[in-house]
Design a protein around this motif. Sequence first.
Motif, PDB file in Angstrom:
ATOM      1  N   ILE A  59       0.787  -0.814   0.302  1.00 28.91           N
ATOM      2  CA  ILE A  59       0.326   0.310  -0.232  1.00 28.91           C
ATOM      3  C   ILE A  59       0.901   0.950   0.044  1.00 28.91           C
ATOM      4  CG2 ILE A  59      -1.471   1.453   1.891  1.00 28.91           C
ATOM      5  CD1 ILE A  59      -2.811  -0.922   1.007  1.00 28.91           C
ATOM      6  N   TYR A  60       0.332   2.262  -1.045  1.00 29.17           N
ATOM      7  CA  TYR A  60       1.581   3.507  -0.691  1.00 29.17           C
ATOM      8  C   TYR A  60       0.568   4.477  -1.094  1.00 29.17           C
ATOM      9  CZ  TYR A  60       4.592   6.985  -1.723  1.00 29.17           C
ATOM     10  OH  TYR A  60       5.522   8.533  -1.594  1.00 29.17           O
ATOM     11  N   GLY A  72     -10.036 -13.984 -13.936  1.00 24.78           N
ATOM     12  CA  GLY A  72     -10.967 -13.149 -12.889  1.00 24.78           C
ATOM     13  C   GLY A  72     -11.081 -13.494 -11.793  1.00 24.78           C
ATOM     14  N   LYS A  73     -10.420 -13.428 -11.064  1.00 22.73           N
ATOM     15  CA  LYS A  73     -10.992 -14.613  -9.832  1.00 22.73           C
ATOM     16  C   LYS A  73      -9.870 -13.494  -8.891  1.00 22.73           C
ATOM     17  CE  LYS A  73     -10.468 -18.452  -6.257  1.00 22.73           C
ATOM     18  NZ  LYS A  73     -10.245 -19.759  -5.877  1.00 22.73           N
ATOM     19  N   ILE A  74     -10.198 -12.772  -7.901  1.00 25.80           N
ATOM     20  CA  ILE A  74      -9.279 -12.062  -7.131  1.00 25.80           C
ATOM     21  C   ILE A  74      -9.046 -12.446  -5.860  1.00 25.80           C
ATOM     22  CG2 ILE A  74      -9.373  -9.917  -5.102  1.00 25.80           C
ATOM     23  CD1 ILE A  74     -12.123  -9.196  -6.689  1.00 25.80           C
ATOM     24  N   MET A  75      -7.136 -12.624  -5.507  1.00 21.74           N
ATOM     25  CA  MET A  75      -6.670 -13.567  -5.406  1.00 21.74           C
ATOM     26  C   MET A  75      -6.157 -13.425  -3.771  1.00 21.74           C
ATOM     27  SD  MET A  75      -6.573 -16.235  -6.960  1.00 21.74           S
ATOM     28  CE  MET A  75      -5.522 -17.373  -6.286  1.00 21.74           C
ATOM     29  N   ALA A  76      -5.954 -11.853  -4.327  1.00 22.69           N
ATOM     30  CA  ALA A  76      -5.464 -10.656  -3.267  1.00 22.69           C
ATOM     31  C   ALA A  76      -6.121  -9.063  -3.391  1.00 22.69           C
ATOM     32  CB  ALA A  76      -4.003 -10.516  -3.186  1.00 22.69           C
ATOM     33  N   HIS A  77      -6.820  -8.764  -2.219  1.00 20.31           N
ATOM     34  CA  HIS A  77      -7.065  -7.167  -2.800  1.00 20.31           C
ATOM     35  C   HIS A  77      -6.355  -6.585  -0.923  1.00 20.31           C
ATOM     36  CE1 HIS A  77      -9.707  -3.778  -3.373  1.00 20.31           C
ATOM     37  NE2 HIS A  77     -10.449  -4.631  -4.256  1.00 20.31           N
ATOM     38  N   GLY A  78      -5.468  -5.216  -1.317  1.00 22.52           N
ATOM     39  CA  GLY A  78      -4.778  -4.826  -0.983  1.00 22.52           C
ATOM     40  C   GLY A  78      -5.572  -3.862   0.258  1.00 22.52           C
ATOM     41  N   MET A  79      -6.919  -3.246  -0.193  1.00 27.11           N
ATOM     42  CA  MET A  79      -7.693  -2.558   0.722  1.00 27.11           C
ATOM     43  C   MET A  79      -8.937  -3.158   0.889  1.00 27.11           C
ATOM     44  SD  MET A  79      -8.294   0.461   1.162  1.00 27.11           S
ATOM     45  CE  MET A  79      -6.672   1.226   0.868  1.00 27.11           C
ATOM     46  N   THR A  80      -9.601  -4.509   0.426  1.00 25.18           N
ATOM     47  CA  THR A  80     -10.476  -5.329   1.087  1.00 25.18           C
ATOM     48  C   THR A  80     -10.311  -6.537   1.037  1.00 25.18           C
ATOM     49  OG1 THR A  80     -12.410  -3.332  -0.513  1.00 25.18           O
ATOM     50  CG2 THR A  80     -13.690  -4.938   0.452  1.00 25.18           C
TER      51      THR A  80
END
Length: 148
Positions: A59-60, A72-80
């Motif tokens: 995160i920056y 299209g599968k979300i493997m990682a999400h820095g905000m949610t």
Amino acid sequence: MKFLIPFLTALLLSLTAQAAEHGTPDEAVALINKTAAYLIDEGPEKTFFEVSNPKGRFIYRDIYVVIYDLQGKIMAHGMTPRLVGLNAMDYRDDDDKQFVRDIIERAGKGQHGPVDFKWVHPQTQRLHAKSAYFRQVGLYVITAGIYK
């Protein structure tokens, strides 16, 4: 007039400060490259865990990383992080643009962005124009976007 000049000066300084809080394209690309190096060195499991930490190293300012698989599968999400595991291929923005599909298709062609769309800014909770930069690394597409 005497009160108008200080007011306009304060307004200009406020707008300049807000603009400075937004990340830049170069910063987004640097964060993607940092994530890619980590993925190559540490592997997917550790990378997904680290990226999904909202207070972590990926995160920056208002830039955060999202990693998708090629479907299209979300493997990682820095905000949610609660979005991890959902398929976002058909997500649409306020203008009905399928931006995740566009990102994954373009990444598969070796492109790096930007893909422009509209999304809610995590700090202001207001709809903003956003540009996503991306890079395919093996079976994954690493993205980071900047708000405008």
